[in-house]
Design an enzyme around this catalytic site. Structure first.
Site, short mmCIF file in Angstrom:
data_model
loop_
_atom_site.label_atom_id
_atom_site.label_comp_id
_atom_site.label_asym_id
_atom_site.label_seq_id
_atom_site.Cartn_x
_atom_site.Cartn_y
_atom_site.Cartn_z
N GLU A 45 35.14 -66.87 88.72
CA GLU A 45 34.66 -66.75 90.56
C GLU A 45 35.46 -67.17 91.44
O GLU A 45 35.80 -68.53 91.31
CB GLU A 45 33.09 -67.55 90.06
CG GLU A 45 32.13 -66.59 91.20
CD GLU A 45 31.73 -65.35 90.39
OE1 GLU A 45 32.16 -64.25 90.69
OE2 GLU A 45 30.89 -65.09 89.51
N ASP A 48 39.71 -63.89 92.77
CA ASP A 48 40.16 -62.61 92.75
C ASP A 48 40.95 -62.62 93.89
O ASP A 48 42.30 -61.92 93.92
CB ASP A 48 39.15 -61.63 92.85
CG ASP A 48 38.03 -61.49 94.09
OD1 ASP A 48 38.04 -62.68 94.80
OD2 ASP A 48 37.46 -60.64 94.23
N GLY A 135 21.67 -57.64 98.74
CA GLY A 135 21.72 -59.08 98.68
C GLY A 135 21.50 -59.84 97.49
O GLY A 135 21.35 -61.22 97.82
N LEU A 138 24.75 -59.02 93.22
CA LEU A 138 25.49 -57.99 92.28
C LEU A 138 26.16 -56.83 92.34
O LEU A 138 26.09 -55.64 91.99
CB LEU A 138 23.97 -57.36 91.49
CG LEU A 138 23.00 -58.49 91.03
CD1 LEU A 138 21.60 -58.48 90.37
CD2 LEU A 138 23.93 -59.41 90.02
N GLU A 173 35.64 -51.34 102.59
CA GLU A 173 34.83 -52.74 102.63
C GLU A 173 35.49 -53.71 103.52
O GLU A 173 35.14 -54.40 104.42
CB GLU A 173 34.52 -53.25 101.21
CG GLU A 173 34.26 -54.80 101.46
CD GLU A 173 32.79 -54.89 100.54
OE1 GLU A 173 32.30 -54.20 100.03
OE2 GLU A 173 32.73 -56.44 100.21
N ASP A 185 34.73 -56.50 92.90
CA ASP A 185 33.34 -55.77 92.57
C ASP A 185 33.65 -54.30 92.67
O ASP A 185 33.07 -53.51 91.84
CB ASP A 185 32.33 -56.00 94.18
CG ASP A 185 32.11 -57.45 94.36
OD1 ASP A 185 32.23 -58.18 93.40
OD2 ASP A 185 31.75 -57.90 95.37
N TYR A 237 31.89 -67.59 103.09
CA TYR A 237 32.75 -66.94 102.13
C TYR A 237 34.27 -66.93 102.73
O TYR A 237 35.33 -67.18 102.18
CB TYR A 237 32.39 -65.33 102.01
CG TYR A 237 33.06 -64.54 101.05
CD1 TYR A 237 32.89 -64.94 99.69
CD2 TYR A 237 34.27 -64.03 101.29
CE1 TYR A 237 33.74 -63.94 98.89
CE2 TYR A 237 35.39 -63.13 100.40
CZ TYR A 237 35.09 -63.23 99.07
OH TYR A 237 35.71 -62.53 98.23
C1 GLA Z 1 32.20 -61.64 96.21
C2 GLA Z 1 33.20 -60.77 96.47
C3 GLA Z 1 34.16 -60.55 95.50
C4 GLA Z 1 34.43 -62.11 94.74
C5 GLA Z 1 33.25 -62.88 94.56
C6 GLA Z 1 33.36 -64.09 94.11
O1 GLA Z 1 31.53 -61.08 95.10
O2 GLA Z 1 32.89 -59.39 96.91
O3 GLA Z 1 35.42 -60.06 95.93
O4 GLA Z 1 35.32 -62.87 95.61
O5 GLA Z 1 32.30 -62.79 95.75
O6 GLA Z 1 34.10 -64.39 92.83
#
Ligand code: GLA
Length: 405
Positions: A45, A48, A135, A138, A173, A185, A237
């Protein structure tokens, strides 16, 4: 306290329903129905965007897209989850020009436009029916993007392979919607396969299948949607991503993957503190580097065959991942921590938040026979703290984006 389970609707019937709703909306038969899944990330997590390693699996909650190409340039959309409909000229689509959920669809049309001949019509009629809770962490937005890209690829004969479809969805995105996420994702939504997990190497976005057959070992992956909503378009984020970049800069590398792949110092935390300096940035860097190491170990354990003999360490890695996201990366929230603590207390082998954090979902690796017991315990812990009632489901590794009808 009885837990509320929110299972995914059956795929074929749901695709048929999308077809019928399309006919009801536009008065003619769609060219087809496509769908793409949401995902859980099992481990890896917030790595990426530092060229790290992730282990996602697709869930059976999908976004369905019934669509038809038209000889015009007008894109019309309707979502069964929204009152708002949209109609716009595809030639005028540009980053920042479309808002709300239609931006994810328009972004896909925009991202593939360069593959069409200059004068080729870009018009489509689209009906969306999404079952990945919004939200929830997922990947509801990736499921929408990847469903739309799969539809456009077929409808406009764009000939994109899976990697190119992922790239188009990521551009939609990042560039069109302005959410600077890292590609996990969309990769998961397109490239996951039924019955297993995926090893995603974000250094070059290559993938390989990983065994993750919990059912045959009487295990289950319980998903807890905490219903604490989050968004990645702004704020925290982007802040974490920037901190990880600052950490990489301080280490003199392009991405922290390079540090993770090099020989590890005996005390990584102290090494980060010394090399990076700024305390917060050092904590962020430490998370990313140590999380990549956890993924490597996790993948090695999965590769050894049956999980059960290695369950204690597998669970521990999930726990360590969460604890680092809570303490070093600071992306959890009281609901996520409560879900994870309650799952562990109720006997889960391991539990952690999944996705971007600040809300969204947690996962717990549990004995199949204990799913309800663990879910009930989490629901009770939420009730005791006065949180919104969480929703649960058991995730089976599902198929990536594809055509249904
Ligand atoms: C979100 C982002 C992903 C990744 C995760 C954390 O889901 O869309 O690109 O950075 O957070 O692992």
């Amino acid at each position: 306290m009885t837990a509320h389970f929110n299972d995914a609707p059956e795929r074929e019937a749901t695709a048929q329903r999308a077809r019928e709703k399309f006919i009801e909306t536009y008065g003619y038969e769609p060219d087809g129905v496509w769908s793409a899944p949401g995902r859980v990330n099992i481990i890896g997590e917030h790595v990426d965007y530092q060229a790290g390693l992730c282990v996602p699996m697709a869930i059976s909650h999908r976004c369905y897209v019934a669509a038809a190409r038209t000889p015009e340039n007008t894109v019309r959309m309707r979502s069964l989850q929204s009152e708002e409909t949209f109609s716009g000229d595809a030639r005028e689509f540009a980053p920042g020009k479309v808002e709300g959920w239609p931006a994810y669809v328009a972004g896909c049309v925009w991202a593939v436009a360069s593959r069409l001949g200059g004068d080729a019509p870009r018009g489509v009629d689209i009906l969306v029916d999404g079952y990945v809770p919004l939200g929830s962490g997922l990947s509801s937005s990736a499921s929408l993007e990847c469903g739309v890209v799969a539809a456009l690829n077929d409808l406009m004969s764009l000939g994109m392979d899976e990697k190119e479809q992922v790239e188009a969805a990521i551009r939609a995105e990042n560039e069109f919607c302005g959410a600077n996420t890292g590609g996990l994702d969309q990769s998961a939504s397109v490239r996951c396969r039924e019955g297993g997990a995926l090893l995603l190497d974000c250094a070059d976005f290559t993938t390989s299948p990983l065994p993750w057959n919990l059912e045959t070992e009487d295990l289950a992956l319980l998903i807890v949607d905490t219903r604490a909503e989050h968004s990645h378009v702004t704020g925290e984020y982007a802040d974490r991503r920037a901190a990880s970049e600052a950490a990489a800069d301080a280490c003199g590398v392009k991405t922290l993957r390079e540090v993770a792949d090099a020989e590890q110092p005996s005390d990584l935390r102290a090494w980060c503190a010394e090399k990076i300096g700024d305390e917060t940035v050092a904590h962020r860097g430490f998370h990313v580097i140590s999380e990549i190491a956890r993924v490597k170990e996790f993948v090695e354990l999965l590769g050894k065959g049956e999980l059960r003999p290695r369950l204690a360490r597998i669970g521990q890695l999930l726990n360590e991942s969460h604890d680092s996201l809570r303490d070093n990366y600071e992306v959890t929230c009281p609901e996520l921590d409560t879900a994870v603590d309650a799952a562990r207390e109720a006997g889960a082998h391991g539990a952690r938040m999944t996705g971007g954090g600040f809300g969204g979902s947690a996962i717990a690796l549990v004995e199949a026979e204990k799913v309800t017991e663990v879910a009930d315990a989490i629901a009770a812990a939420f009730a005791a703290k006065g949180f919104k009632e969480p929703a649960f489901f058991v995730a089976l590794p599902s198929a990536g984006a594809g055509r249904d009808l």
